[in-house]
Scaffold this motif. Structure first.
Motif, PDB file in Angstrom:
ATOM      1  N   SER A  16     -11.169  -3.939   5.766  1.00  0.00           N
ATOM      2  CA  SER A  16     -10.514  -2.774   6.302  1.00  0.00           C
ATOM      3  C   SER A  16      -8.973  -3.091   6.813  1.00  0.00           C
ATOM      4  CB  SER A  16     -11.141  -2.096   7.725  1.00  0.00           C
ATOM      5  OG  SER A  16     -12.434  -1.843   7.118  1.00  0.00           O
ATOM      6  N   VAL A  17      -8.628  -4.125   7.272  1.00  0.00           N
ATOM      7  CA  VAL A  17      -7.303  -4.424   7.678  1.00  0.00           C
ATOM      8  C   VAL A  17      -6.643  -4.712   6.120  1.00  0.00           C
ATOM      9  CG1 VAL A  17      -5.769  -6.332   8.476  1.00  0.00           C
ATOM     10  CG2 VAL A  17      -7.925  -5.141   9.896  1.00  0.00           C
ATOM     11  N   ALA A  18      -7.422  -5.326   5.137  1.00  0.00           N
ATOM     12  CA  ALA A  18      -6.593  -5.479   4.102  1.00  0.00           C
ATOM     13  C   ALA A  18      -6.477  -4.382   3.427  1.00  0.00           C
ATOM     14  CB  ALA A  18      -7.439  -6.262   3.191  1.00  0.00           C
ATOM     15  N   ARG A  19      -7.238  -3.435   3.514  1.00  0.00           N
ATOM     16  CA  ARG A  19      -6.937  -1.980   2.714  1.00  0.00           C
ATOM     17  C   ARG A  19      -5.816  -1.375   3.311  1.00  0.00           C
ATOM     18  NH1 ARG A  19     -12.637  -2.063   2.253  1.00  0.00           N
ATOM     19  NH2 ARG A  19     -13.006  -0.971   3.976  1.00  0.00           N
ATOM     20  N   TYR A  20      -5.735  -1.366   4.457  1.00  0.00           N
ATOM     21  CA  TYR A  20      -4.741  -0.876   5.381  1.00  0.00           C
ATOM     22  C   TYR A  20      -3.259  -1.396   4.920  1.00  0.00           C
ATOM     23  CZ  TYR A  20      -1.565   0.486   9.161  1.00  0.00           C
ATOM     24  OH  TYR A  20      -0.567   1.054   9.784  1.00  0.00           O
ATOM     25  N   VAL A  21      -3.355  -2.755   4.697  1.00  0.00           N
ATOM     26  CA  VAL A  21      -2.102  -3.488   4.261  1.00  0.00           C
ATOM     27  C   VAL A  21      -1.611  -2.919   3.041  1.00  0.00           C
ATOM     28  CG1 VAL A  21      -1.256  -5.981   3.698  1.00  0.00           C
ATOM     29  CG2 VAL A  21      -2.450  -5.408   5.786  1.00  0.00           C
ATOM     30  N   VAL A  22      -2.571  -3.123   2.137  1.00  0.00           N
ATOM     31  CA  VAL A  22      -2.411  -2.854   0.682  1.00  0.00           C
ATOM     32  C   VAL A  22      -1.907  -1.396   0.585  1.00  0.00           C
ATOM     33  CG1 VAL A  22      -3.246  -4.959  -0.296  1.00  0.00           C
ATOM     34  CG2 VAL A  22      -4.568  -2.566  -0.423  1.00  0.00           C
ATOM     35  N   ALA A  23      -2.300  -0.419   1.332  1.00  0.00           N
ATOM     36  CA  ALA A  23      -2.244   0.988   1.172  1.00  0.00           C
ATOM     37  C   ALA A  23      -0.674   1.594   1.732  1.00  0.00           C
ATOM     38  CB  ALA A  23      -3.285   1.892   1.781  1.00  0.00           C
ATOM     39  N   ASN A  24       0.096   0.535   2.053  1.00  0.00           N
ATOM     40  CA  ASN A  24       1.593   0.905   2.696  1.00  0.00           C
ATOM     41  C   ASN A  24       2.301   1.616   1.689  1.00  0.00           C
ATOM     42  OD1 ASN A  24       3.239  -0.482   5.031  1.00  0.00           O
ATOM     43  ND2 ASN A  24       1.186  -1.125   5.073  1.00  0.00           N
ATOM     44  N   PRO A  25       2.281   1.249   0.334  1.00  0.00           N
ATOM     45  CA  PRO A  25       3.036   2.081  -0.659  1.00  0.00           C
ATOM     46  C   PRO A  25       2.396   3.618  -0.605  1.00  0.00           C
ATOM     47  CG  PRO A  25       2.469   0.025  -1.667  1.00  0.00           C
ATOM     48  CD  PRO A  25       1.679   0.094  -0.307  1.00  0.00           C
ATOM     49  N   LEU A  26       1.200   3.816  -0.475  1.00  0.00           N
ATOM     50  CA  LEU A  26       0.760   5.072  -0.814  1.00  0.00           C
ATOM     51  C   LEU A  26       1.072   5.883   0.834  1.00  0.00           C
ATOM     52  CD1 LEU A  26      -3.012   4.317  -1.315  1.00  0.00           C
ATOM     53  CD2 LEU A  26      -1.202   5.672  -2.850  1.00  0.00           C
ATOM     54  N   ARG A  27       1.231   5.223   1.941  1.00  0.00           N
ATOM     55  CA  ARG A  27       1.387   5.894   2.974  1.00  0.00           C
ATOM     56  C   ARG A  27       2.973   6.002   3.125  1.00  0.00           C
ATOM     57  NH1 ARG A  27      -2.051   2.283   5.014  1.00  0.00           N
ATOM     58  NH2 ARG A  27      -0.120   0.793   6.008  1.00  0.00           N
ATOM     59  N   ALA A  28       3.786   5.265   2.661  1.00  0.00           N
ATOM     60  CA  ALA A  28       5.051   5.542   2.477  1.00  0.00           C
ATOM     61  C   ALA A  28       5.442   6.562   1.178  1.00  0.00           C
ATOM     62  CB  ALA A  28       5.811   4.267   2.098  1.00  0.00           C
ATOM     63  N   GLY A  29       4.888   7.155   0.692  1.00  0.00           N
ATOM     64  CA  GLY A  29       5.094   7.871  -0.570  1.00  0.00           C
ATOM     65  C   GLY A  29       5.562   7.318  -1.473  1.00  0.00           C
ATOM     66  N   MET A  30       5.454   6.157  -1.690  1.00  0.00           N
ATOM     67  CA  MET A  30       6.212   5.504  -2.942  1.00  0.00           C
ATOM     68  C   MET A  30       5.353   5.822  -4.276  1.00  0.00           C
ATOM     69  SD  MET A  30       7.263   2.066  -1.042  1.00  0.00           S
ATOM     70  CE  MET A  30       8.352   1.350  -2.584  1.00  0.00           C
ATOM     71  N   VAL A  31       4.095   5.864  -4.229  1.00  0.00           N
ATOM     72  CA  VAL A  31       3.262   6.138  -5.100  1.00  0.00           C
ATOM     73  C   VAL A  31       2.123   7.079  -5.035  1.00  0.00           C
ATOM     74  CG1 VAL A  31       3.704   3.875  -6.370  1.00  0.00           C
ATOM     75  CG2 VAL A  31       1.799   3.988  -4.705  1.00  0.00           C
ATOM     76  N   LYS A  32       1.610   7.568  -5.785  1.00  0.00           N
ATOM     77  CA  LYS A  32       0.294   8.315  -5.564  1.00  0.00           C
ATOM     78  C   LYS A  32      -0.997   7.655  -5.712  1.00  0.00           C
ATOM     79  CE  LYS A  32       2.383  12.750  -6.969  1.00  0.00           C
ATOM     80  NZ  LYS A  32       2.847  13.037  -5.815  1.00  0.00           N
ATOM     81  N   ARG A  33      -0.933   6.564  -6.499  1.00  0.00           N
ATOM     82  CA  ARG A  33      -2.008   5.730  -6.711  1.00  0.00           C
ATOM     83  C   ARG A  33      -1.597   4.320  -6.298  1.00  0.00           C
ATOM     84  NH1 ARG A  33      -4.113   5.710 -12.408  1.00  0.00           N
ATOM     85  NH2 ARG A  33      -3.831   4.052 -11.539  1.00  0.00           N
ATOM     86  N   LEU A  34      -2.356   3.580  -5.780  1.00  0.00           N
ATOM     87  CA  LEU A  34      -2.174   2.184  -5.552  1.00  0.00           C
ATOM     88  C   LEU A  34      -1.981   1.381  -6.703  1.00  0.00           C
ATOM     89  CD1 LEU A  34      -1.747   0.041  -3.321  1.00  0.00           C
ATOM     90  CD2 LEU A  34      -3.996  -0.453  -3.091  1.00  0.00           C
TER      91      LEU A  34
END
Length: 154
Positions: free
Chosen positions: A125-143
């Motif tokens: 879960s922590v890893a998913r949170y880490v790698v989802a940073n670009p999604l939360r920042a609005g940089m991409v729509k899909r990881l």
């Protein structure tokens, strides 16, 4: 001292460095300059992370490189100090980045943030949170559209 803990001399006040402990570290580029947005620079940073993993300094679990910072989830290798491992990474990657770009000066801010994960925290879960940073920042729509991340669970 806790079994496996490193001497306090290698740490800043309030930090604990325990071999095998999983840490989430965040380190930021100097003055938040988005130097990591350059693909060549990002590849050098990844290479240095892989070198520390291959040498046994850390066991890399997940990471994401953002344009001006890095989030890295890893287990600390036996006999290694957290501050030394992060310092080695920042020093070597900073040197390589400066060589690549033909410049001098700091690449990373001096300090870093660390969080020692508790035993009850779910690593995936922590890893998913880490790698989802670009999604939360609005940089991409899909990881999958973001190039600079990895996790051992894939």
């Amino acid at each position: 001292m806790e079994d496996g803990a490193m001497p306090y001399s290698c740490l800043r006040k309030g930090r604990v460095s325990v071999a095998g402990q999983v840490y989430l570290i965040t380190t930021v580029t100097h003055r938040r300059h988005p130097v990591l947005a350059d693909l060549r620079v990002a590849r050098r940073v990844v290479r240095e992370m892989r070198t520390l993993h291959d040498r046994g300094d850390v066991e890399s679990l997940a990471w994401v490189l953002m344009p001006d910072h890095l989030h890295w989830l890893f287990g600390l290798g036996d006999g290694h100090c957290l501050a030394d491992a992060v310092g080695r990474f920042k020093g070597r990657s900073g040197y390589m980045i400066n060589q690549l770009l033909g410049r001098r000066g700091p690449v990373w801010q001096e300090s870093f943030h660390d969080h020692a994960l508790r035993r009850d925290e779910d690593l995936a879960s922590v890893a998913r949170y880490v790698v989802a940073n670009p999604l939360r920042a609005g940089m991409v729509k899909r990881l999958g559209d973001y190039a600079h991340w990895d996790a051992v669970w894939l």
